[in-house]
Design a protein around this motif. Structure first.
Motif, PDB file in Angstrom:
ATOM      1  N   ALA A  40      69.615  49.819  49.097  1.00 26.32           N
ATOM      2  CA  ALA A  40      68.977  50.894  49.857  1.00 26.32           C
ATOM      3  C   ALA A  40      67.473  50.948  49.579  1.00 26.32           C
ATOM      4  O   ALA A  40      66.668  51.159  50.497  1.00 26.32           O
ATOM      5  CB  ALA A  40      69.631  52.229  49.521  1.00 26.32           C
ATOM      6  N   ILE A  41      67.088  50.762  48.340  1.00 24.20           N
ATOM      7  CA  ILE A  41      65.664  50.765  47.977  1.00 24.20           C
ATOM      8  C   ILE A  41      64.980  49.532  48.574  1.00 24.20           C
ATOM      9  O   ILE A  41      63.899  49.628  49.153  1.00 24.20           O
ATOM     10  CB  ILE A  41      65.493  50.763  46.448  1.00 24.20           C
ATOM     11  N   ALA A  42      65.609  48.379  48.454  1.00 18.88           N
ATOM     12  CA  ALA A  42      65.020  47.115  48.921  1.00 18.88           C
ATOM     13  C   ALA A  42      64.847  47.083  50.439  1.00 18.88           C
ATOM     14  O   ALA A  42      63.977  46.362  50.941  1.00 18.88           O
ATOM     15  CB  ALA A  42      65.864  45.939  48.455  1.00 18.88           C
ATOM     16  N   GLU A  43      65.639  47.840  51.170  1.00 20.71           N
ATOM     17  CA  GLU A  43      65.517  47.852  52.629  1.00 20.71           C
ATOM     18  C   GLU A  43      64.162  48.363  53.092  1.00 20.71           C
ATOM     19  O   GLU A  43      63.742  48.104  54.216  1.00 20.71           O
ATOM     20  CB  GLU A  43      66.648  48.680  53.247  1.00 20.71           C
ATOM     21  N   SER A  44      63.424  49.063  52.231  1.00 18.69           N
ATOM     22  CA  SER A  44      62.086  49.561  52.576  1.00 18.69           C
ATOM     23  C   SER A  44      61.061  48.433  52.667  1.00 18.69           C
ATOM     24  O   SER A  44      60.000  48.617  53.262  1.00 18.69           O
ATOM     25  CB  SER A  44      61.624  50.583  51.537  1.00 18.69           C
ATOM     26  N   LEU A  45      61.355  47.287  52.061  1.00 19.35           N
ATOM     27  CA  LEU A  45      60.462  46.138  52.165  1.00 19.35           C
ATOM     28  C   LEU A  45      60.645  45.507  53.539  1.00 19.35           C
ATOM     29  O   LEU A  45      61.776  45.354  54.011  1.00 19.35           O
ATOM     30  CB  LEU A  45      60.757  45.118  51.058  1.00 19.35           C
ATOM     31  N   THR A  46      59.557  45.122  54.171  1.00 18.79           N
ATOM     32  CA  THR A  46      59.636  44.643  55.558  1.00 18.79           C
ATOM     33  C   THR A  46      59.977  43.170  55.688  1.00 18.79           C
ATOM     34  O   THR A  46      60.255  42.703  56.777  1.00 18.79           O
ATOM     35  CB  THR A  46      58.295  44.907  56.281  1.00 18.79           C
ATOM     36  N   PHE A  47      59.960  42.430  54.590  1.00 20.12           N
ATOM     37  CA  PHE A  47      60.214  40.993  54.659  1.00 20.12           C
ATOM     38  C   PHE A  47      61.662  40.681  54.263  1.00 20.12           C
ATOM     39  O   PHE A  47      62.357  41.501  53.675  1.00 20.12           O
ATOM     40  CB  PHE A  47      59.233  40.217  53.775  1.00 20.12           C
ATOM     41  N   GLU A  48      62.095  39.472  54.607  1.00 21.45           N
ATOM     42  CA  GLU A  48      63.439  38.996  54.264  1.00 21.45           C
ATOM     43  C   GLU A  48      63.506  38.736  52.767  1.00 21.45           C
ATOM     44  O   GLU A  48      62.691  37.998  52.227  1.00 21.45           O
ATOM     45  CB  GLU A  48      63.732  37.709  55.042  1.00 21.45           C
ATOM     46  N   LYS A  49      64.453  39.350  52.079  1.00 17.56           N
ATOM     47  CA  LYS A  49      64.569  39.194  50.632  1.00 17.56           C
ATOM     48  C   LYS A  49      66.030  39.176  50.219  1.00 17.56           C
ATOM     49  O   LYS A  49      66.916  39.479  51.005  1.00 17.56           O
ATOM     50  CB  LYS A  49      63.826  40.312  49.874  1.00 17.56           C
ATOM     51  N   LYS A  50      66.229  38.806  48.964  1.00 22.87           N
ATOM     52  CA  LYS A  50      67.567  38.816  48.372  1.00 22.87           C
ATOM     53  C   LYS A  50      67.548  39.790  47.207  1.00 22.87           C
ATOM     54  O   LYS A  50      66.492  40.073  46.648  1.00 22.87           O
ATOM     55  CB  LYS A  50      67.926  37.416  47.868  1.00 22.87           C
ATOM     56  N   ILE A  51      68.729  40.286  46.855  1.00 22.00           N
ATOM     57  CA  ILE A  51      68.837  41.182  45.706  1.00 22.00           C
ATOM     58  C   ILE A  51      69.895  40.623  44.752  1.00 22.00           C
ATOM     59  O   ILE A  51      70.754  39.831  45.147  1.00 22.00           O
ATOM     60  CB  ILE A  51      69.199  42.628  46.117  1.00 22.00           C
ATOM     61  N   PRO A  52      69.849  41.039  43.493  1.00 23.20           N
ATOM     62  CA  PRO A  52      70.847  40.541  42.539  1.00 23.20           C
ATOM     63  C   PRO A  52      72.234  41.099  42.853  1.00 23.20           C
ATOM     64  O   PRO A  52      72.377  42.282  43.152  1.00 23.20           O
ATOM     65  CB  PRO A  52      70.336  41.051  41.187  1.00 23.20           C
ATOM     66  N   MET A  53      73.214  40.229  42.793  1.00 19.73           N
ATOM     67  CA  MET A  53      74.590  40.637  43.066  1.00 19.73           C
ATOM     68  C   MET A  53      75.424  40.716  41.785  1.00 19.73           C
ATOM     69  O   MET A  53      76.472  41.338  41.778  1.00 19.73           O
ATOM     70  CB  MET A  53      75.243  39.662  44.045  1.00 19.73           C
ATOM     71  N   LYS A  54      74.972  40.055  40.728  1.00 16.77           N
ATOM     72  CA  LYS A  54      75.703  40.054  39.459  1.00 16.77           C
ATOM     73  C   LYS A  54      74.721  40.265  38.315  1.00 16.77           C
ATOM     74  O   LYS A  54      73.570  39.852  38.393  1.00 16.77           O
ATOM     75  CB  LYS A  54      76.457  38.747  39.267  1.00 16.77           C
TER      76      LYS A  54
END
Length: 160
Positions: A40-54
């Motif tokens: 939810a926090i990362a969605e504020s960034l406008t570019f394509e990104k990945k987040i940690p899953m583990k």
């Protein structure tokens, strides 16, 4: 040597090997965590990104976040009740320069990264994928080896 001594040595060797294997398996394990808050926090960034899953610890939750929409960067700190702490940075620019630090080049999927084994109470793994910079910082409690280089690389490879 007597049979008794040989048997004792064999038992001792078996126990030591078992402990070593058990420690290495436990030490390198990654856990699922509730990544919805991070997402939810990362969605504020406008570019394509990945987040940690583990993560290398159980029950980590977002404890701090620093989002800079203008500079397109996000820094999220995850902590659990045992005060085990991981910090994840995602941004268009690198978080910091590693000039003056002894870094080791590592492979993360098809990307090259930098691993800093010890820097003032933390271990760092940084890499760039496409035009996005990522950095994982592990703040250790006793020794840097609590989370291995291999574990941090596996964590980075599990970004999605």
């Amino acid at each position: 040597m007597t049979k008794r001594k040989i048997r004792g040595m064999a038992i001792l060797l078996t126990v030591l090997v078992g402990l070593t294997i058990g420690w290495s398996i436990w030490n390198g394990k990654l856990y699922e965590y509730d990544h919805e808050a991070f997402q939810a926090i990362a969605e504020s960034l406008t570019f394509e990104k990945k987040i940690p899953m583990k993560m290398p610890f159980k029950k980590l939750e977002v404890s701090q976040r620093n989002l800079n929409k203008v500079e397109e960067k996000l820094n999220v700190t995850l902590t659990n009740v045992n005060k085990e702490t991981m910090e994840v940075y995602i941004g268009i620019e690198p978080k910091e320069s590693f000039d003056g630090l002894k870094g080791e080049e590592v492979q993360i999927n098809n990307n090259r990264g930098t691993f800093i084994s010890e820097d003032s109470g933390k271990r760092i793994l940084a890499w760039q994928e496409d035009d996005v910079h990522y950095q994982i910082t592990y703040f250790y409690k006793l020794t840097p080896k609590e989370v291995s280089k291999k574990t941090l690389i596996r964590m980075a490879e599990a970004f999605a």
